[in-house]
Design a protein around this motif. Structure first.
Motif, PDB file in Angstrom:
ATOM      1  N   GLN A   9      -7.578 -11.827  -2.882  1.00 11.99           N
ATOM      2  CA  GLN A   9      -6.657 -11.921  -1.745  1.00 11.99           C
ATOM      3  C   GLN A   9      -5.333 -11.241  -2.058  1.00 11.99           C
ATOM      4  OE1 GLN A   9      -6.565 -16.158  -1.246  1.00 11.99           O
ATOM      5  NE2 GLN A   9      -8.237 -16.168   0.234  1.00 11.99           N
ATOM      6  N   THR A  10      -4.787 -11.526  -3.221  1.00 16.39           N
ATOM      7  CA  THR A  10      -3.518 -10.917  -3.609  1.00 16.39           C
ATOM      8  C   THR A  10      -3.655  -9.406  -3.723  1.00 16.39           C
ATOM      9  OG1 THR A  10      -2.912 -12.923  -4.793  1.00 16.39           O
ATOM     10  CG2 THR A  10      -1.678 -10.928  -5.337  1.00 16.39           C
ATOM     11  N   GLY A  11      -4.711  -8.969  -4.376  1.00 13.85           N
ATOM     12  CA  GLY A  11      -4.922  -7.528  -4.551  1.00 13.85           C
ATOM     13  C   GLY A  11      -5.097  -6.793  -3.231  1.00 13.85           C
ATOM     14  N   THR A  12      -5.878  -7.357  -2.327  1.00 13.82           N
ATOM     15  CA  THR A  12      -6.092  -6.678  -1.046  1.00 13.82           C
ATOM     16  C   THR A  12      -4.814  -6.648  -0.219  1.00 13.82           C
ATOM     17  OG1 THR A  12      -6.912  -8.695   0.018  1.00 13.82           O
ATOM     18  CG2 THR A  12      -8.567  -7.201  -0.906  1.00 13.82           C
ATOM     19  N   GLN A  13      -4.043  -7.715  -0.282  1.00 16.81           N
ATOM     20  CA  GLN A  13      -2.791  -7.747   0.468  1.00 16.81           C
ATOM     21  C   GLN A  13      -1.793  -6.723  -0.065  1.00 16.81           C
ATOM     22  OE1 GLN A  13      -1.940 -11.897   0.002  1.00 16.81           O
ATOM     23  NE2 GLN A  13      -2.996 -12.465   1.888  1.00 16.81           N
ATOM     24  N   ILE A  14      -1.692  -6.597  -1.383  1.00 15.30           N
ATOM     25  CA  ILE A  14      -0.783  -5.622  -1.983  1.00 15.30           C
ATOM     26  C   ILE A  14      -1.245  -4.207  -1.651  1.00 15.30           C
ATOM     27  CG2 ILE A  14       0.000  -4.654  -4.190  1.00 15.30           C
ATOM     28  CD1 ILE A  14       0.013  -7.574  -5.246  1.00 15.30           C
ATOM     29  N   LEU A  15      -2.530  -3.945  -1.798  1.00 18.83           N
ATOM     30  CA  LEU A  15      -3.064  -2.612  -1.510  1.00 18.83           C
ATOM     31  C   LEU A  15      -2.880  -2.249  -0.040  1.00 18.83           C
ATOM     32  CD1 LEU A  15      -4.489  -0.136  -2.610  1.00 18.83           C
ATOM     33  CD2 LEU A  15      -6.660  -1.320  -2.314  1.00 18.83           C
ATOM     34  N   THR A  16      -3.141  -3.179   0.849  1.00 16.16           N
ATOM     35  CA  THR A  16      -2.955  -2.928   2.278  1.00 16.16           C
ATOM     36  C   THR A  16      -1.485  -2.673   2.588  1.00 16.16           C
ATOM     37  OG1 THR A  16      -4.859  -4.309   2.803  1.00 16.16           O
ATOM     38  CG2 THR A  16      -3.324  -3.868   4.600  1.00 16.16           C
ATOM     39  N   GLY A  17      -0.612  -3.471   2.009  1.00 14.59           N
ATOM     40  CA  GLY A  17       0.823  -3.280   2.216  1.00 14.59           C
ATOM     41  C   GLY A  17       1.282  -1.913   1.727  1.00 14.59           C
ATOM     42  N   VAL A  45     -10.111   0.113   6.391  1.00 14.21           N
ATOM     43  CA  VAL A  45     -10.957  -0.602   5.427  1.00 14.21           C
ATOM     44  C   VAL A  45     -10.121  -1.604   4.627  1.00 14.21           C
ATOM     45  CG1 VAL A  45     -12.539  -0.356   3.459  1.00 14.21           C
ATOM     46  CG2 VAL A  45     -12.614   1.298   5.327  1.00 14.21           C
ATOM     47  N   ALA A  46      -8.881  -1.264   4.312  1.00 13.99           N
ATOM     48  CA  ALA A  46      -8.007  -2.193   3.588  1.00 13.99           C
ATOM     49  C   ALA A  46      -7.693  -3.424   4.439  1.00 13.99           C
ATOM     50  CB  ALA A  46      -6.712  -1.495   3.174  1.00 13.99           C
ATOM     51  N   VAL A  47      -7.440  -3.211   5.716  1.00 13.76           N
ATOM     52  CA  VAL A  47      -7.195  -4.343   6.618  1.00 13.76           C
ATOM     53  C   VAL A  47      -8.455  -5.203   6.710  1.00 13.76           C
ATOM     54  CG1 VAL A  47      -6.762  -4.971   9.025  1.00 13.76           C
ATOM     55  CG2 VAL A  47      -5.326  -3.256   7.903  1.00 13.76           C
ATOM     56  N   LEU A  48      -9.612  -4.567   6.824  1.00 11.51           N
ATOM     57  CA  LEU A  48     -10.879  -5.307   6.856  1.00 11.51           C
ATOM     58  C   LEU A  48     -11.065  -6.112   5.568  1.00 11.51           C
ATOM     59  CD1 LEU A  48     -13.638  -5.963   8.143  1.00 11.51           C
ATOM     60  CD2 LEU A  48     -14.502  -3.884   7.040  1.00 11.51           C
ATOM     61  N   ALA A  49     -10.782  -5.496   4.424  1.00 12.52           N
ATOM     62  CA  ALA A  49     -10.920  -6.200   3.144  1.00 12.52           C
ATOM     63  C   ALA A  49      -9.989  -7.409   3.089  1.00 12.52           C
ATOM     64  CB  ALA A  49     -10.620  -5.248   1.983  1.00 12.52           C
ATOM     65  N   THR A  50      -8.779  -7.252   3.587  1.00 14.67           N
ATOM     66  CA  THR A  50      -7.826  -8.366   3.596  1.00 14.67           C
ATOM     67  C   THR A  50      -8.329  -9.495   4.485  1.00 14.67           C
ATOM     68  OG1 THR A  50      -5.993  -6.848   3.174  1.00 14.67           O
ATOM     69  CG2 THR A  50      -5.436  -9.019   4.048  1.00 14.67           C
ATOM     70  N   ILE A  51      -8.827  -9.146   5.656  1.00 14.27           N
ATOM     71  CA  ILE A  51      -9.361 -10.164   6.573  1.00 14.27           C
ATOM     72  C   ILE A  51     -10.557 -10.873   5.944  1.00 14.27           C
ATOM     73  CG2 ILE A  51     -10.538 -10.500   8.786  1.00 14.27           C
ATOM     74  CD1 ILE A  51      -8.750  -8.143   9.837  1.00 14.27           C
ATOM     75  N   ALA A  86     -15.601  -3.450   0.044  1.00 17.58           N
ATOM     76  CA  ALA A  86     -14.507  -2.839   0.792  1.00 17.58           C
ATOM     77  C   ALA A  86     -13.359  -2.446  -0.133  1.00 17.58           C
ATOM     78  CB  ALA A  86     -14.016  -3.781   1.895  1.00 17.58           C
ATOM     79  N   VAL A  87     -13.028  -3.308  -1.079  1.00 20.29           N
ATOM     80  CA  VAL A  87     -11.961  -3.001  -2.035  1.00 20.29           C
ATOM     81  C   VAL A  87     -12.338  -1.790  -2.881  1.00 20.29           C
ATOM     82  CG1 VAL A  87     -10.741  -3.849  -4.089  1.00 20.29           C
ATOM     83  CG2 VAL A  87     -11.012  -5.329  -2.102  1.00 20.29           C
ATOM     84  N   ALA A  88     -13.583  -1.720  -3.306  1.00 19.47           N
ATOM     85  CA  ALA A  88     -14.039  -0.564  -4.089  1.00 19.47           C
ATOM     86  C   ALA A  88     -13.881   0.727  -3.296  1.00 19.47           C
ATOM     87  CB  ALA A  88     -15.495  -0.765  -4.509  1.00 19.47           C
ATOM     88  N   LEU A  89     -14.221   0.682  -2.019  1.00 24.33           N
ATOM     89  CA  LEU A  89     -14.068   1.869  -1.168  1.00 24.33           C
ATOM     90  C   LEU A  89     -12.605   2.254  -1.002  1.00 24.33           C
ATOM     91  CD1 LEU A  89     -16.730   1.085   1.580  1.00 24.33           C
ATOM     92  CD2 LEU A  89     -16.893   2.780  -0.274  1.00 24.33           C
ATOM     93  N   VAL A  90     -11.743   1.259  -0.823  1.00 24.41           N
ATOM     94  CA  VAL A  90     -10.315   1.544  -0.661  1.00 24.41           C
ATOM     95  C   VAL A  90      -9.725   2.109  -1.953  1.00 24.41           C
ATOM     96  CG1 VAL A  90      -8.034   0.550  -0.185  1.00 24.41           C
ATOM     97  CG2 VAL A  90      -9.999  -0.149   1.168  1.00 24.41           C
ATOM     98  N   LEU A  91     -10.094   1.547  -3.084  1.00 28.93           N
ATOM     99  CA  LEU A  91      -9.595   2.065  -4.359  1.00 28.93           C
ATOM    100  C   LEU A  91     -10.044   3.499  -4.587  1.00 28.93           C
ATOM    101  CD1 LEU A  91     -10.099  -1.047  -6.654  1.00 28.93           C
ATOM    102  CD2 LEU A  91      -7.934  -0.086  -5.862  1.00 28.93           C
ATOM    103  N   THR A  92     -11.310   3.754  -4.309  1.00 26.77           N
ATOM    104  CA  THR A  92     -11.849   5.101  -4.460  1.00 26.77           C
ATOM    105  C   THR A  92     -11.125   6.079  -3.534  1.00 26.77           C
ATOM    106  OG1 THR A  92     -14.014   4.237  -5.083  1.00 26.77           O
ATOM    107  CG2 THR A  92     -13.956   6.481  -4.224  1.00 26.77           C
ATOM    108  N   GLY A  93     -10.998   5.704  -2.278  1.00 25.31           N
ATOM    109  CA  GLY A  93     -10.339   6.567  -1.311  1.00 25.31           C
ATOM    110  C   GLY A  93      -8.873   6.778  -1.607  1.00 25.31           C
ATOM    111  N   THR A  94      -8.200   5.735  -2.090  1.00 30.10           N
ATOM    112  CA  THR A  94      -6.777   5.858  -2.415  1.00 30.10           C
ATOM    113  C   THR A  94      -6.575   6.798  -3.593  1.00 30.10           C
ATOM    114  OG1 THR A  94      -6.361   3.629  -1.572  1.00 30.10           O
ATOM    115  CG2 THR A  94      -4.701   4.567  -3.025  1.00 30.10           C
TER     116      THR A  94
END
Length: 143
Positions: A9-17, A45-51, A86-94
């Motif tokens: 949760q913390t990681g997805t929120q920070i990444l989305t922010g 995808v980051a918003v989806l991961a956070t949700i 979803a987090v893996a996809l966001v990290l890869t894409g970022t």
């Protein structure tokens, strides 16, 4: 599972922010069409991961004290698995987007590919390998 949820949760929120702030940076106007599209996909995808990472909290609140702990654990496990994808996809894409902006398209594609390989090895292959190894261990003695 609770500790996994806290970290995720913390990681997805920070990444989305982080991703959300990029659109308000001066250099954002310099992004080409590919970079903007990749950015928007990453935000989605980051918003989806956070949700997804927050959904087990609501589930627990609604079902608390209804004697359905097993169901909560099963659904939370499924949500956490999808969240990790979803987090893996966001990290890869970022990684790809940052390298693309800083070093160029080829570097961006290479960075994305490398990140995808690493996240696949550490996030999927390693746990599956560890699970297979654990199954081969003898059962501990019972008392």
């Amino acid at each position: 599972m609770l500790q996994e949820l806290r970290v995720t949760q913390t990681g997805t929120q920070i990444l989305t922010g982080f991703l959300l702030t990029l659109a308000f940076q001066p250099r954002f106007a310099e992004l080409d069409g590919y970079q903007r599209t990749l950015y928007l996909v990453l935000v989605a995808v980051a918003v989806l991961a956070t949700i997804l990472a927050l959904a087990p909290v609501s589930l627990h609140r609604v079902l608390f004290r209804h004697q359905v702990k097993g169901r909560i654990v099963r659904v939370t496990d499924q949500l956490l698995r999808v969240t990790l994808i979803a987090v893996a996809l966001v990290l890869t894409g970022t990684a790809s987007l940052v390298a693309d902006v800083v070093l160029g398209r080829a570097a961006g594609l290479i960075a994305g590919a490398v990140a995808l390989v690493v996240v696949t090895l550490l996030g999927l292959a390693l746990p599956l390998s560890a699970r297979r190894a654990a199954r081969r261990l003898p059962e501990p003695p019972t008392r």
